[in-house]
Design an enzyme around this catalytic site. Structure first.
Site, short mmCIF file in Angstrom:
data_model
loop_
_atom_site.label_atom_id
_atom_site.label_comp_id
_atom_site.label_asym_id
_atom_site.label_seq_id
_atom_site.Cartn_x
_atom_site.Cartn_y
_atom_site.Cartn_z
CB CYS A 194 22.80 65.91 35.86
SG CYS A 194 22.12 64.73 34.71
CE LYS A 228 25.02 76.98 23.06
NZ LYS A 228 26.33 76.34 23.13
CD GLU A 244 25.65 69.52 39.27
OE1 GLU A 244 25.58 70.68 38.83
OE2 GLU A 244 25.05 68.56 38.76
CD GLU A 256 15.38 67.07 32.29
OE1 GLU A 256 15.79 66.83 33.45
OE2 GLU A 256 14.31 66.65 31.86
CB VAL A 279 23.09 78.43 32.38
CG1 VAL A 279 22.62 78.83 30.99
CG2 VAL A 279 24.56 78.82 32.55
N GLY A 280 20.23 77.73 33.83
CA GLY A 280 18.80 77.42 33.72
C GLY A 280 17.93 78.57 34.21
N GLY A 300 21.62 71.76 31.45
CA GLY A 300 22.84 72.43 31.87
C GLY A 300 22.76 72.76 33.34
CB SER A 301 24.82 74.97 35.40
OG SER A 301 24.71 76.14 34.60
CB THR A 302 20.79 75.05 38.98
OG1 THR A 302 20.45 73.65 39.01
CG2 THR A 302 19.70 75.84 39.69
P1 NAD Z 1 26.12 75.12 31.36
O1 NAD Z 1 24.86 75.54 32.03
O2 NAD Z 1 27.33 75.93 31.57
O3 NAD Z 1 25.91 75.02 29.78
C1 NAD Z 1 24.90 74.26 29.20
C2 NAD Z 1 24.60 74.79 27.81
O4 NAD Z 1 24.06 76.10 27.95
C3 NAD Z 1 25.83 74.93 26.90
O5 NAD Z 1 25.48 74.61 25.57
C4 NAD Z 1 26.16 76.40 27.02
O6 NAD Z 1 26.83 76.91 25.88
C5 NAD Z 1 24.78 77.01 27.14
N1 NAD Z 1 24.76 78.34 27.78
C6 NAD Z 1 25.66 78.86 28.65
N2 NAD Z 1 25.30 80.12 28.98
C7 NAD Z 1 24.16 80.39 28.31
C8 NAD Z 1 23.31 81.53 28.24
N3 NAD Z 1 23.55 82.63 28.91
N4 NAD Z 1 22.20 81.42 27.47
C9 NAD Z 1 21.93 80.30 26.79
N5 NAD Z 1 22.70 79.22 26.79
C10 NAD Z 1 23.81 79.24 27.55
O7 NAD Z 1 26.31 73.60 31.79
P2 NAD Z 1 27.52 72.64 31.43
O8 NAD Z 1 28.69 73.08 32.25
O9 NAD Z 1 27.67 72.48 29.96
O10 NAD Z 1 26.95 71.24 31.96
C11 NAD Z 1 27.04 70.88 33.29
C12 NAD Z 1 25.74 71.14 34.01
O11 NAD Z 1 24.67 70.48 33.31
C13 NAD Z 1 25.72 70.53 35.40
O12 NAD Z 1 25.15 71.42 36.31
C14 NAD Z 1 24.85 69.29 35.24
O13 NAD Z 1 24.23 68.86 36.41
C15 NAD Z 1 23.88 69.73 34.23
N6 NAD Z 1 23.29 68.57 33.55
C16 NAD Z 1 21.99 68.26 33.83
C17 NAD Z 1 21.41 67.15 33.24
C18 NAD Z 1 19.97 66.78 33.51
O14 NAD Z 1 19.39 66.08 32.70
N7 NAD Z 1 19.38 67.23 34.58
C19 NAD Z 1 22.16 66.35 32.36
C20 NAD Z 1 23.47 66.71 32.11
C21 NAD Z 1 24.03 67.84 32.71
#
Ligand code: NAD
Length: 450
Positions: A262, A153, A352, A228, A210-211, A206-208
């Site tokens: 990130c 996704k 961040e 990540e 949502v992680g 993604g973000s911490t």
């Molecule tokens: P995000 O967490 O908002 O979204 C990431 C993904 O998760 C998207 O595909 C989104 O649709 C999905 N998502 C959102 N809510 C969800 C839920 N409730 N359940 C399941 N999936 C869901 O992050 P973003 O704004 O797309 O990206 C930016 C963030 O990603 C920053 O915090 C950045 O540091 C981090 N990031 C980390 C790395 C790494 O390798 N550590 C690399 C790139 C980005």
């Protein structure tokens, strides 16, 4: 529900897509599940050949992929080309890794114990908007090499390059159902993948915030997760460093991808004895960053990804920064390169920003540098600039982060493990380490007794 995809540099729509819902997510998981037995049974050399063909197709279509990525994310075309080059390398690497992912034989009483690396089954891959194609490949490569099938996704804002990659996967001869790409909301499709009983693992970037939800959701089915997440990495400049080189490189370690990285070294820690001199050099180097039209070959920084994100980034800058760059006029989610002097307790140094804003912070000595560098909930990346090799190693070993560089600001290489400490997540992508996250170790005992 329809999804309108925008070009962040022009604010114009570039695609209208149908979004998947829970039903489509379930259907994609069912397709991946049906494709799994045949895919895991493909002979390793043949699976390698298919991945190699995919790598070649990425190379053949590199310019088209780079243009899609540049238009959808707003990233400069030169950077997008480099990223697509890495995607091809990733598939080449994992093509080569398929038949080098060995088990062991272990001496035990009464026979032999052997270990096998088994695939997990269906894996759900959830990708952010900042490096859509790169991060997709980091997850797809090892998933497929290990024999898993996939539902991927992409982020709602930037789904276009993953959709094109999905076509190349089929063109490479990878069977239907092995890779399923679903455009949809994180809270709907992402959430369903996390909870689905037939999904064995979620690879999430993604973000911490949502992680954390991914980890909670995965608990229901004891799903494996790789996370990540965010970062707040430090670029540590000691007084014995090559200050000119460190200052010339520093802007690109924060402002690359408009700071939406990130690994951005968004805390620049500078030893007090050289603070003023370094700041002068840093301001000059930042003034040189070329901001503008992402399709221009000379551009080094484009706009932010969306209007909403620009508002968030702007909220971090209070008062007058020590430097604020220029941005183009007219449409586009532009935000200038910004340097602020700060302490490590300021919000700009703790959270961040994910935009082109760097906090410059003085430190006294080596111990102080390590203390400040580690004084963050994150632990993804960082840099150490010094001419003292022993100090470089001491500081690297004492820094709580997964990926460090000395006298350089790079974090990502196809061959080396990438991932975080602390709230930057866990599990490793890239290199041979990534295979551990997409396979299980099975131990089999074979009796040698008559
Ligand atoms: P995000 O967490 O908002 O979204 C990431 C993904 O998760 C998207 O595909 C989104 O649709 C999905 N998502 C959102 N809510 C969800 C839920 N409730 N359940 C399941 N999936 C869901 O992050 P973003 O704004 O797309 O990206 C930016 C963030 O990603 C920053 O915090 C950045 O540091 C981090 N990031 C980390 C790395 C790494 O390798 N550590 C690399 C790139 C980005």
């Amino acid at each position: 529900m329809a999804l309108t995809v925008l070009n962040p540099a022009t604010e114009e729509p570039i695609a209208e897509l149908e979004q998947a819902g829970v039903e489509e997510a379930d259907a994609a998981v069912a397709r991946a599940k049906a494709a799994y037995p045949a895919w895991r049974a493909v002979a390793p050399a043949d699976r390698a050949r298919l991945l190699r063909r995919l790598a070649a197709l990425v190379e053949e279509n590199a310019e088209e992929l780079a243009r899609i990525e540049s238009r959808n994310v707003g990233k400069p075309i030169s950077g997008a080309r480099g990223e697509v080059g890495m995607v091809a390398q990733v598939f080449h690497f994992y093509a080569g890794a398929v038949d080098k992912h060995f088990g062991e034989t272990i001496p035990v009483a009464g026979g032999v114990a052997a270990t096998f690396r088994e695939p997990l089954g269906v894996v759900g891959l959830i990708v952010p908007w900042n490096f859509p194609l790169n991060i997709s490949s980091w997850k797809l490569g090892p998933s497929l090499a290990c024999g898993n099938t996939v539902v991927l996704k992409p982020a709602e804002l930037t789904p276009l390059s993953a959709l094109r990659l999905g076509e190349l996967v089929l063109e490479a001869g990878i069977p239907e159902g092995v890779v399923n790409i679903l455009v949809g909301k994180g809270s709907v499709v992402g959430q369903r993948l996390i909870e689905h009983p037939d999904v064995a693992k979620v690879g999430f970037t993604g973000s911490t915030e949502v992680g954390r939800m991914v980890m909670q959701g995965a608990a229901g089915t004891i799903k494996r997760v790789t996370l990540e997440l965010g970062g707040k990495s430090a670029n540590v400049i000691f007084d014995d460093a090559d200050l000119e080189r460190a200052a010339a490189a520093a802007p690109y370690s924060v402002f690359d991808n408009a700071g939406q990285d990130c690994c951005a070294r968004s805390r620049i820690l500078v030893q007090r004895s050289v603070y003023d001199r370094f700041l002068e050099l840093l301001v000059e180097a930042t003034r040189g960053v070329k901001v503008g039209d992402p399709s221009d070959e000379a551009t080094e920084m484009g706009p932010l990804v969306s209007a909403a994100h620009r508002e968030t980034v702007a909220s971090f800058v209070e008062g007058e920064p020590v430097f604020r760059g220029a941005v183009p006029e007219g449409p586009g989610y532009w935000y200038p390169c910004t340097l602020v002097e700060a302490t490590n307790d300021d919000r700009v140094a703790r959270e961040e920003v994910f935009g082109p804003v760097a906090a410059v912070i003085p430190f006294e000595d080596e111990a102080d540098a390590i203390r400040l560098s580690n004084d963050t909930p994150y632990g993804l990346s960082g840099s150490i600039w010094t001419r003292d090799g022993a100090r470089a190693l001491r500081v690297a070993r004492a820094t709580e982060a997964g990926v460090l560089s000395v006298n350089a600001n790079t974090s990502v290489r196809v061959q080396t493990p990438f991932g975080g400490f602390k709230q930057s997540g866990f599990g490793r992508e890239l290199g041979m380490h990534a295979l551990d996250g997409y396979s299980e170790v099975k131990s089999v005992f074979i009796s040698t007794e008559g």
